[in-house]
Design a protein around this motif. Structure first.
Motif, mmCIF file in Angstrom:
data_model
loop_
_atom_site.group_PDB
_atom_site.id
_atom_site.type_symbol
_atom_site.label_atom_id
_atom_site.label_comp_id
_atom_site.label_asym_id
_atom_site.label_seq_id
_atom_site.Cartn_x
_atom_site.Cartn_y
_atom_site.Cartn_z
ATOM 1 N N UNK A 330 0.747 -1.346 0.017
ATOM 2 C CA UNK A 330 -0.159 -0.114 -0.033
ATOM 3 C C UNK A 330 0.810 1.303 0.031
ATOM 4 N N UNK A 331 0.778 2.186 -0.864
ATOM 5 C CA UNK A 331 1.433 3.407 -0.957
ATOM 6 C C UNK A 331 0.513 4.549 -0.596
ATOM 7 N N UNK A 332 1.104 5.426 0.365
ATOM 8 C CA UNK A 332 0.263 6.481 0.984
ATOM 9 C C UNK A 332 0.689 7.608 0.514
ATOM 10 N N UNK A 333 0.112 8.459 -0.230
ATOM 11 C CA UNK A 333 0.426 9.447 -1.083
ATOM 12 C C UNK A 333 -0.748 10.462 -1.195
ATOM 13 N N UNK A 334 -0.556 11.745 -1.234
ATOM 14 C CA UNK A 334 -1.501 12.756 -1.627
ATOM 15 C C UNK A 334 -1.278 12.953 -3.112
ATOM 16 N N UNK A 335 0.044 13.137 -3.503
ATOM 17 C CA UNK A 335 0.481 13.594 -4.698
ATOM 18 C C UNK A 335 1.697 12.849 -5.154
ATOM 19 N N UNK A 336 2.136 12.472 -6.266
ATOM 20 C CA UNK A 336 1.274 12.316 -7.376
ATOM 21 C C UNK A 336 0.119 11.241 -7.076
ATOM 22 N N UNK A 337 -0.643 10.932 -8.410
ATOM 23 C CA UNK A 337 -1.649 9.949 -8.297
ATOM 24 C C UNK A 337 -0.882 8.607 -8.720
ATOM 25 N N UNK A 338 -1.185 7.807 -7.950
ATOM 26 C CA UNK A 338 -0.426 6.432 -8.204
ATOM 27 C C UNK A 338 -1.188 5.460 -9.176
ATOM 28 N N UNK A 339 -2.640 5.556 -9.146
ATOM 29 C CA UNK A 339 -3.239 4.780 -9.875
ATOM 30 C C UNK A 339 -2.752 4.543 -11.339
ATOM 31 N N UNK A 340 -2.499 5.404 -11.793
ATOM 32 C CA UNK A 340 -2.071 5.323 -13.478
ATOM 33 C C UNK A 340 -0.880 4.654 -13.550
ATOM 34 N N UNK A 341 -0.071 4.519 -12.359
ATOM 35 C CA UNK A 341 1.266 3.691 -12.594
ATOM 36 C C UNK A 341 1.174 2.474 -11.668
ATOM 37 N N UNK A 361 0.176 -7.523 -5.248
ATOM 38 C CA UNK A 361 -0.980 -6.704 -4.935
ATOM 39 C C UNK A 361 -0.426 -5.352 -4.781
ATOM 40 N N UNK A 362 -0.838 -4.307 -5.319
ATOM 41 C CA UNK A 362 -0.410 -3.108 -5.354
ATOM 42 C C UNK A 362 -1.702 -1.976 -5.159
ATOM 43 N N UNK A 363 -1.724 -1.359 -4.002
ATOM 44 C CA UNK A 363 -2.979 -0.508 -3.782
ATOM 45 C C UNK A 363 -2.153 1.039 -3.292
ATOM 46 N N UNK A 364 -3.082 2.105 -3.578
ATOM 47 C CA UNK A 364 -2.774 3.145 -3.148
ATOM 48 C C UNK A 364 -3.743 4.014 -2.474
ATOM 49 N N UNK A 365 -3.422 5.192 -1.477
ATOM 50 C CA UNK A 365 -4.496 5.711 -0.774
ATOM 51 C C UNK A 365 -3.814 7.011 -0.231
ATOM 52 N N UNK A 366 -4.656 7.829 0.234
ATOM 53 C CA UNK A 366 -4.377 9.197 0.731
ATOM 54 C C UNK A 366 -4.722 9.262 2.236
ATOM 55 N N UNK A 367 -4.287 10.017 2.935
ATOM 56 C CA UNK A 367 -4.758 10.361 4.366
ATOM 57 C C UNK A 367 -5.414 11.765 4.290
ATOM 58 N N UNK A 368 -6.446 11.958 3.327
ATOM 59 C CA UNK A 368 -7.553 12.814 3.303
ATOM 60 C C UNK A 368 -6.957 14.036 3.947
ATOM 61 N N UNK A 370 -4.617 14.621 5.743
ATOM 62 C CA UNK A 370 -4.193 14.952 7.287
ATOM 63 C C UNK A 370 -2.829 14.585 7.236
ATOM 64 N N UNK A 371 -2.002 15.044 8.306
ATOM 65 C CA UNK A 371 -0.489 14.699 8.442
ATOM 66 C C UNK A 371 0.543 14.970 7.510
ATOM 67 N N UNK A 372 1.628 14.468 7.533
ATOM 68 C CA UNK A 372 2.782 14.889 6.436
ATOM 69 C C UNK A 372 2.657 14.511 5.384
ATOM 70 N N UNK A 373 1.801 13.308 5.073
ATOM 71 C CA UNK A 373 1.488 13.016 3.790
ATOM 72 C C UNK A 373 0.471 13.798 3.157
ATOM 73 N N UNK A 374 -0.786 14.152 3.929
ATOM 74 C CA UNK A 374 -1.843 14.820 3.552
ATOM 75 C C UNK A 374 -1.215 16.334 3.114
ATOM 76 N N UNK A 375 -0.056 16.895 3.907
ATOM 77 C CA UNK A 375 0.276 18.050 3.349
ATOM 78 C C UNK A 375 1.465 18.007 2.313
ATOM 79 N N UNK A 376 1.647 16.768 1.688
ATOM 80 C CA UNK A 376 2.457 16.644 0.642
ATOM 81 C C UNK A 376 3.957 16.918 1.002
ATOM 82 N N UNK A 377 4.489 16.390 2.142
ATOM 83 C CA UNK A 377 5.713 16.519 2.844
ATOM 84 C C UNK A 377 6.235 15.250 2.522
ATOM 85 N N UNK A 378 5.685 14.168 2.426
ATOM 86 C CA UNK A 378 6.597 12.958 2.040
ATOM 87 C C UNK A 378 5.651 11.967 1.452
#
Length: 392
Positions: A330-341, A361-368, A370-378
């Motif tokens: 599971x990849x947790x990222x606000x950006x870039x969008x993982x789906x196409x890749x 299996x490869x999945x992707x999600x965001x943290x809505x 929230x947090x450092x991933x939500x702020x696109x810091x990492x």
């Protein structure tokens, strides 16, 4: 790919023949793809050769359907198309090794014999130190008789007879000359072709586990021979990794480069996905973590491609005689969008691990947001790896 032999020693390659259809077995697919102990018959031999430390590379001779079913090949392995007959298949494999030196050592093996062991390989390589050819043999335990018209005839003296198995070992130059001299004449194995040149073939001790799959009943025999020796247990490991996003860095996720304004910062290429899977596999092995094997304090890993770490973990599984049954990422990222890749990431992970695509299996999600991933810091990634390992 296993570690190569020392520089002064000849290189060693395996030729694995898996081009036949095996119609006598009566299965609804080629017998080399029939499941044995949870994996295809072909995979037993492929994994055994890939795990042996002396084998530098290999050629799998198989048609497109078999290649698609077996998944990615181990590092250092290539494929060749099968011929109409066994000799043609070996010839195609030899052509794929055209740039190899005459003194290289070649092991030719039939995929229908899944019980190849490191001990048999070691005995063959030892015999090739003094011989140009070697083959494993077993004594004949049964009484042999001539038979005609359904009647038992005279007994045949079995003292001078032996059962011949594969893999068979050769100096590459010798095997090339034997096939060139055969000029299409039929032979059931390569040792016969070499003997036609007047070259002695050394006999080494074979192994009952190298029983050949010919008929459906042989599956029960092989299950007993290999199941007793290889009782497996399930091991599960979890991995988690985080890296900071910084402007100007390339972005590597799951073994592929993704175009983006920011990339991940780290001592290596900072591929969080591959790092998480590597830790999950090492965790299932109870073998420390990525930092133990590739410490950030070691300058040799600065900027290193993370697929090297993941391939290392896969080699550790093979060295234990185990297999990777499944990887869930599971990849947790606000950006870039993982789906196409996702398809490319999934295929690349399967390639590195040398496992079929349906085990990844490869999945992707965001943290809505929230947090450092939500702020696109990492970007973060977590993975679970499921292995089958031999019982101690």
């Amino acid at each position: 790919m296993s570690e190569s032999a020392p520089f002064s020693a000849p290189r060693v390659a395996a030729i694995l023949l898996a081009g036949g259809q095996g119609t006598r077995a009566g299965f609804d697919r080629p017998k080399q793809l029939e499941r044995l102990g949870g994996k295809p018959v072909l995979r037993w031999s492929l994994d055994a050769f890939a795990a042996h430390p002396a084998i530098f590379a290999g050629v799998l001779v198989a048609n497109d359907d078999v290649m698609a079913a077996i998944g990615a090949l181990p590092e250092g392995w290539i494929s060749a198309v099968p011929g109409a007959e066994r000799q043609q298949s070996v010839a195609h494999a030899l052509a794929a090794l055209a740039d190899w030196e005459e003194e290289a050592l070649i092991l030719v093996h039939d995929a229908a014999r899944p019980g190849v062991s490191a001990d048999v390989i070691d005995r063959l390589l030892a015999a090739l130190q003094d011989s140009d050819a070697a083959t494993p043999t077993l004594p004949v335990p049964d009484t042999l008789v001539e038979q005609a018209a359904g009647n038992v005839g005279d007994a045949v003296d079995r003292a001078a007879l032996a059962r011949v198995q594969t893999p068979q070992g050769f100096r590459l130059g010798t095997l090339r000359r034997a096939h060139a001299a055969a000029a299409g004449e039929a032979a059931t194995d390569d040792a016969q072709l070499v003997r036609r040149l007047g070259i002695a073939v050394a006999a080494v001790a074979g192994d009952a586990r190298l029983h050949k799959l010919t008929y459906a009943d042989d599956m029960a025999i092989l299950s007993g021979l290999l199941g007793t020796a290889m009782m497996m247990r399930t091991a599960v490991g979890m991995g988690y990794d985080v890296h900071r996003l910084v402007a100007g860095n390339p972005l590597w996720i799951g073994g592929i480069e993704i175009a983006h304004s920011h990339g991940l910062e780290g001592h290596s290429d900072a591929d969080v996905a591959l790092h998480a899977i590597t830790d999950a596999i090492l965790g299932a092995l109870a073998d420390g973590d990525i930092g133990d094997h590739f410490p950030p304090s070691d300058p040799q890993w600065r900027g290193a491609a993370s697929h090297r770490f993941l391939a290392f973990a896969a080699d550790r599984v093979a060295a234990r005689g185990g297999r990777i049954d499944h990887v869930d990422l599971t990849i947790i990222a606000e950006a870039p969008r993982i789906g196409p890749h996702r398809p490319a990431i999934r295929a690349r992970i399967a390639e590195i691990l040398a496992i079929p695509l349906d085990r990844v299996s490869v999945k992707a999600t965001t943290t809505e947001r929230l947090g450092f991933t939500g702020r696109r810091e990492g970007i973060a990634a977590q993975a679970i790896a499921t292995l089958s390992l031999p019982e101690n």
